[in-house]
Design an enzyme around this catalytic site. Sequence first.
Site, mmCIF file in Angstrom:
data_model
loop_
_atom_site.group_PDB
_atom_site.id
_atom_site.type_symbol
_atom_site.label_atom_id
_atom_site.label_comp_id
_atom_site.label_asym_id
_atom_site.label_seq_id
_atom_site.Cartn_x
_atom_site.Cartn_y
_atom_site.Cartn_z
ATOM 1 N N THR A 36 0.842 -1.191 0.000
ATOM 2 C CA THR A 36 0.000 0.000 0.000
ATOM 3 C C THR A 36 0.875 1.237 0.000
ATOM 4 O OG1 THR A 36 -1.625 1.300 1.215
ATOM 5 C CG2 THR A 36 -0.255 -0.159 2.540
ATOM 6 N N GLU B 20 -4.923 -3.104 4.162
ATOM 7 C CA GLU B 20 -4.540 -3.754 5.414
ATOM 8 C C GLU B 20 -5.667 -4.595 5.993
ATOM 9 O OE1 GLU B 20 -3.993 -0.664 4.536
ATOM 10 O OE2 GLU B 20 -2.224 0.208 5.453
ATOM 11 N N LYS C 27 -5.652 10.787 -2.483
ATOM 12 C CA LYS C 27 -6.217 9.687 -3.267
ATOM 13 C C LYS C 27 -6.915 10.235 -4.498
ATOM 14 C CE LYS C 27 -7.495 5.070 -2.241
ATOM 15 N NZ LYS C 27 -8.322 4.104 -1.532
ATOM 16 N N TRP D 128 -3.199 6.206 -4.809
ATOM 17 C CA TRP D 128 -2.509 7.119 -3.893
ATOM 18 C C TRP D 128 -1.424 7.943 -4.576
ATOM 19 C CZ3 TRP D 128 -4.832 7.865 0.492
ATOM 20 C CH2 TRP D 128 -5.544 6.829 1.106
HETATM 21 P P1 AMP Z 1 -6.522 1.416 0.073
HETATM 22 O O1 AMP Z 1 -5.701 0.656 1.029
HETATM 23 O O2 AMP Z 1 -5.762 1.895 -1.109
HETATM 24 O O3 AMP Z 1 -7.784 0.697 -0.269
HETATM 25 O O4 AMP Z 1 -6.984 2.762 0.795
HETATM 26 C C1 AMP Z 1 -7.690 2.762 2.009
HETATM 27 C C2 AMP Z 1 -8.091 4.161 2.345
HETATM 28 O O5 AMP Z 1 -8.942 4.698 1.342
HETATM 29 C C3 AMP Z 1 -8.863 4.317 3.617
HETATM 30 O O6 AMP Z 1 -8.043 4.319 4.762
HETATM 31 C C4 AMP Z 1 -9.573 5.651 3.388
HETATM 32 O O7 AMP Z 1 -8.725 6.750 3.635
HETATM 33 C C5 AMP Z 1 -9.865 5.599 1.899
HETATM 34 N N1 AMP Z 1 -11.229 5.073 1.673
HETATM 35 C C6 AMP Z 1 -11.589 3.831 1.304
HETATM 36 N N2 AMP Z 1 -12.919 3.721 1.161
HETATM 37 C C7 AMP Z 1 -13.440 4.931 1.457
HETATM 38 C C8 AMP Z 1 -14.773 5.473 1.514
HETATM 39 N N3 AMP Z 1 -15.853 4.745 1.212
HETATM 40 N N4 AMP Z 1 -14.898 6.760 1.872
HETATM 41 C C9 AMP Z 1 -13.835 7.526 2.176
HETATM 42 N N5 AMP Z 1 -12.561 7.077 2.145
HETATM 43 C C10 AMP Z 1 -12.359 5.795 1.784
#
Ligand code: AMP
Length: 541
Positions: free
Chosen positions: A184, A329, A438, A443
């Site tokens: 990640t 994670e 994001k 990211w």
């Molecule tokens: P990833 O590991 O790339 O899936 O990113 C996870 C992160 O994406 C989370 O900790 C949030 O900051 C953001 N995220 C994922 N889903 C949402 C959602 N439905 N609304 C707002 N932020 C989200």
Amino acid sequence: MLGLMQDWPLLCHKILDYAAAQHSRREIVSRSVEGPIVRTTYGDIHARAKRVAQALDRDGFGLGDRIGTLGWNTARHMEAWYGIMGVGGVYHTLNPRLFPDQIAWIMNHAEDKALFVDLSFMPIVEAIADKVPSLKQIIVMTDAEHMPSSKLDLVCFEDWIAQGDGDFAWAQVDENTASGMCYTSGTTGDPKGVVYSHRSNVLHAMLASLPDALGMSCNEVIMPVVPMFHANAWGIAMSAPMTGAKVVNPGAAMDGASIYELLDSEKVTFTAAVPTVWLMLLGYLEETGKELPHLKRVVIGGSACPRAMLEKFQNNYDVEVVHAWGMTEMSPLGSLGSLKPEYNHLKGAQRLDIQEKQGYAPFGVEMKVTDDEDKAMPWDGKTFGRLKVRGPAIAKGYYGGAGAEQFDEDNWFDTGDVAHIDEFGYMQITDRAKDVIKSGGEWISTIDLENLAVGHPDVEEAAVIGIAHPKWDERPLLICIRKQGKDPSKEDILGYMEGKIAKWWMPDDVAFVDEIPHTATGKIQKTELRKQFADHVLPTV
Ligand code: AMP
């Protein structure tokens, strides 16, 4: 006293054995990287994954070997995953949208020994192969007819698996053995490796399949648009065969027209992706006047689902939206917004208010919000704090021990999200404590951009923040202090950065200031900058 029940290790390949036994003829339809739509079944995938395992074993790959995959969602990619796990190896999904040097860094960190790659990503492999000394074999997921010419020594997937008969016994490993890996970039500093076990993947597939979670079933036709290289593909490559759902893989084509074509021709009932993908589909529907007669449910996550998107899907197309939150994670599902009886009677704006929240945790995810002293905050729907989680499909550390400060002794993992939880358990993200942007579900490291920008000889200091963007959710704004007596323009600075980072990492705008606010410890005060630039409109909007 111990129970007298059988010890039946939770191994991922048992999922595919099950699918082959009970749902053998269920179709897996993939838009292939070569172009045509390819139809196969769980029975075929099982047989071919066995051949993959046999070929890996023959070539000397086995227990604990990390094996990279650079691929779209296709049947071959699924066969690669299960074949890798079937020899006790660890599939390691690589995100092709990263800059090639970042991919090489991640492969070196994981010490990948082999790589499965789609034709579309051959330029990446050409650029990095000699930078990854651990890499012994590159398998191109295609047939002899489509093999690319290359200076590299390449193996053709179809020829390679044709050499065996598929008579192979899956490796019998402990259920806690590593099965998969995904790095990640959603943290500060270098990318961090999340390592799934067989047990965590099986348990996650079960919790994800529950009726009020993804609601997987053999009567559903599911299209995972979320790529297998993102957050474990939201677990769908496991929950679909576990429940026997028909799968429709979109391959490389994620534009509105291509997604619509498959939704319609395959009568997809259920699909999942980040908001940016749905924006493209909704745009296409509005342009063409087409409708979604088969689709019942769409899961939207990865970034907050905009209210207008909820409204359009539900009011204009009669498609129910389930807003979901999760993290790499967490395997990745953390919460889902299906409605409990307490809320299900709501209509109109009140219903949307609840659906805009990120939802409640399914069984297997414990959740709390705390203040900075780790005191749990009340579930009152307004007191916000750091969102922490724990459970059997949630990481207890990163590969190699990085980021240890995010995990406490009771296994609570600090997500870096800021949220509140209401009396019925519905969580809503209000902010992000982690300093990353994001954009379209991917990211962007603000630190990398800042370090690069200050490399410009006329820049004194630089800070990067995310600014809201209707299509990409967030885009980077670069804020600079010019060196005394120098007058670099926006174009000078962007010109300097170009080519050193992926194109989509380039800031959408540059703002010049005389001062950048700092905290007492000398860190850039991003919260302050975000306030200062709250009304900034990007030229790309
Ligand atoms: P990833 O590991 O790339 O899936 O990113 C996870 C992160 O994406 C989370 O900790 C949030 O900051 C953001 N995220 C994922 N889903 C949402 C959602 N439905 N609304 C707002 N932020 C989200």
